[in-house]
Design a protein around this motif. Structure first.
Motif, PDB file in Angstrom:
ATOM      1  N   ALA A 137       0.837  -1.206   0.000  1.00 53.08           N
ATOM      2  CA  ALA A 137       0.000   0.000   0.000  1.00 53.08           C
ATOM      3  C   ALA A 137       0.867   1.249   0.000  1.00 53.08           C
ATOM      4  CB  ALA A 137      -0.952  -0.001   1.194  1.00 53.08           C
ATOM      5  N   MET A 138       1.985   1.225   0.732  1.00 57.03           N
ATOM      6  CA  MET A 138       2.885   2.385   0.766  1.00 57.03           C
ATOM      7  C   MET A 138       3.413   2.695  -0.629  1.00 57.03           C
ATOM      8  SD  MET A 138       5.023   1.568   4.265  1.00 57.03           S
ATOM      9  CE  MET A 138       6.472   2.364   3.687  1.00 57.03           C
ATOM     10  N   ASP A 197      -8.289   1.110  -5.426  1.00 56.06           N
ATOM     11  CA  ASP A 197      -9.645   1.529  -5.063  1.00 56.06           C
ATOM     12  C   ASP A 197      -9.666   2.981  -4.586  1.00 56.06           C
ATOM     13  OD1 ASP A 197     -10.528  -1.009  -5.672  1.00 56.06           O
ATOM     14  OD2 ASP A 197     -10.608  -1.683  -3.571  1.00 56.06           O
ATOM     15  N   ILE A 198      -8.684   3.374  -3.828  1.00 58.17           N
ATOM     16  CA  ILE A 198      -8.605   4.762  -3.343  1.00 58.17           C
ATOM     17  C   ILE A 198      -8.416   5.714  -4.525  1.00 58.17           C
ATOM     18  CG2 ILE A 198      -7.186   6.390  -2.019  1.00 58.17           C
ATOM     19  CD1 ILE A 198      -6.663   4.017  -0.065  1.00 58.17           C
ATOM     20  N   GLU A 199      -7.505   5.380  -5.434  1.00 53.11           N
ATOM     21  CA  GLU A 199      -7.284   6.238  -6.606  1.00 53.11           C
ATOM     22  C   GLU A 199      -8.550   6.351  -7.446  1.00 53.11           C
ATOM     23  OE1 GLU A 199      -3.859   4.268  -8.297  1.00 53.11           O
ATOM     24  OE2 GLU A 199      -2.525   5.827  -7.502  1.00 53.11           O
ATOM     25  N   ALA A 200      -9.289   5.251  -7.615  1.00 57.77           N
ATOM     26  CA  ALA A 200     -10.542   5.279  -8.387  1.00 57.77           C
ATOM     27  C   ALA A 200     -11.549   6.166  -7.682  1.00 57.77           C
ATOM     28  CB  ALA A 200     -11.074   3.857  -8.554  1.00 57.77           C
ATOM     29  N   ALA A 201     -11.648   6.086  -6.373  1.00 56.36           N
ATOM     30  CA  ALA A 201     -12.599   6.925  -5.621  1.00 56.36           C
ATOM     31  C   ALA A 201     -12.237   8.402  -5.761  1.00 56.36           C
ATOM     32  CB  ALA A 201     -12.615   6.510  -4.151  1.00 56.36           C
ATOM     33  N   VAL A 202     -10.942   8.706  -5.739  1.00 51.73           N
ATOM     34  CA  VAL A 202     -10.515  10.107  -5.903  1.00 51.73           C
ATOM     35  C   VAL A 202     -10.869  10.599  -7.301  1.00 51.73           C
ATOM     36  CG1 VAL A 202      -8.484  11.622  -6.054  1.00 51.73           C
ATOM     37  CG2 VAL A 202      -8.703   9.997  -4.149  1.00 51.73           C
ATOM     38  N   ARG A 203     -10.646   9.759  -8.317  1.00 46.40           N
ATOM     39  CA  ARG A 203     -10.997  10.131  -9.701  1.00 46.40           C
ATOM     40  C   ARG A 203     -12.504  10.367  -9.818  1.00 46.40           C
ATOM     41  NH1 ARG A 203      -7.256   6.273 -11.097  1.00 46.40           N
ATOM     42  NH2 ARG A 203      -8.874   4.719 -11.411  1.00 46.40           N
ATOM     43  N   ASP A 204     -13.314   9.446  -9.254  1.00 46.32           N
ATOM     44  CA  ASP A 204     -14.765   9.584  -9.301  1.00 46.32           C
ATOM     45  C   ASP A 204     -15.230  10.867  -8.626  1.00 46.32           C
ATOM     46  OD1 ASP A 204     -14.869   7.209 -10.661  1.00 46.32           O
ATOM     47  OD2 ASP A 204     -15.542   6.023  -8.923  1.00 46.32           O
ATOM     48  N   GLN A 205     -14.614  11.179  -7.487  1.00 49.19           N
ATOM     49  CA  GLN A 205     -14.984  12.372  -6.750  1.00 49.19           C
ATOM     50  C   GLN A 205     -14.635  13.632  -7.562  1.00 49.19           C
ATOM     51  OE1 GLN A 205     -13.009  12.896  -2.997  1.00 49.19           O
ATOM     52  NE2 GLN A 205     -14.509  14.362  -2.274  1.00 49.19           N
TER      53      GLN A 205
END
Length: 183
Positions: free
Chosen positions: A161-162, A171-179
């Motif tokens: 993860a680091m 998943d975090i990067e996808a959520a940031v893109r979606d946002q």
């Protein structure tokens, strides 16, 4: 008064060729420097030169963690703890077990000598590592080794993860893109 002004001017002229780090060391020495505080200042400067995203520093600090509850301290131990606290604060470091200790968990013991049991071997990690849950565990591991009064310590970090290699990171990067798209 004039003599003091002249001495300050001479000192200023002598320090003009020094680097910022060298001036910081000189100012530190003019204050209440101890061997530990000077070593921590030099370590802090070396780490800051690297400009790392994450920092993990561990070992025998010979004082309790900066914010851990301590039963009693003499003035030397207090000065050492303040030096470690200043080092940690300057780099944004925390002891990963602090939150558990605040919740009432028992303080670990990493050094046993006769009746004396202390916690002086520990890790300081970047606040971001701790907040992001990238520190899976820290522990005092097993018994003393080679006749030492210290016990080994270990840290388990989520290296994938680091480094942005885990599914969670994707998943975090996808959520940031979606946002970003929805805003």
């Amino acid at each position: 008064m004039g003599r003091m002004r002249n001495l300050k001017g001479e000192l200023r002229a002598k320090t003009e060729g020094l680097t910022r780090n060298e001036r910081a060391v000189l100012e530190h020495l003019e204050g209440s420097a101890t061997p530990k505080s000077l070593a921590l200042l030099e370590l802090r400067q070396a780490i800051q030169k690297l400009k790392p995203t994450y920092v993990v520093v561990g070992g025998d600090w010979n004082t309790a963690p900066p914010r851990a509850p301590e039963d009693s301290e003499d003035s030397s131990a207090r000065a050492d703890r303040l030096a470690v606290a200043e080092f940690a604060d300057a780099l944004g470091l925390v002891e990963p077990l602090e939150a558990r200790l605040a919740a009432g968990d028992a303080r670990p013991i990493s050094r046993q000598s006769g009746a004396s049991a202390t916690w002086i071997d520990y890790f300081l990690v970047s606040r971001a590592l701790d907040r992001r849950g990238l520190v899976r565990a820290t522990a005092v591991v097993g018994d003393r080794l080679n006749g030492s009064d210290h016990m080994p310590i270990a840290i388990d970090l989520d290296a994938e993860a680091m480094l942005g290699k885990s599914d969670l990171w994707a998943d975090i990067e996808a959520a940031v893109r979606d946002q970003t798209v929805t805003n």
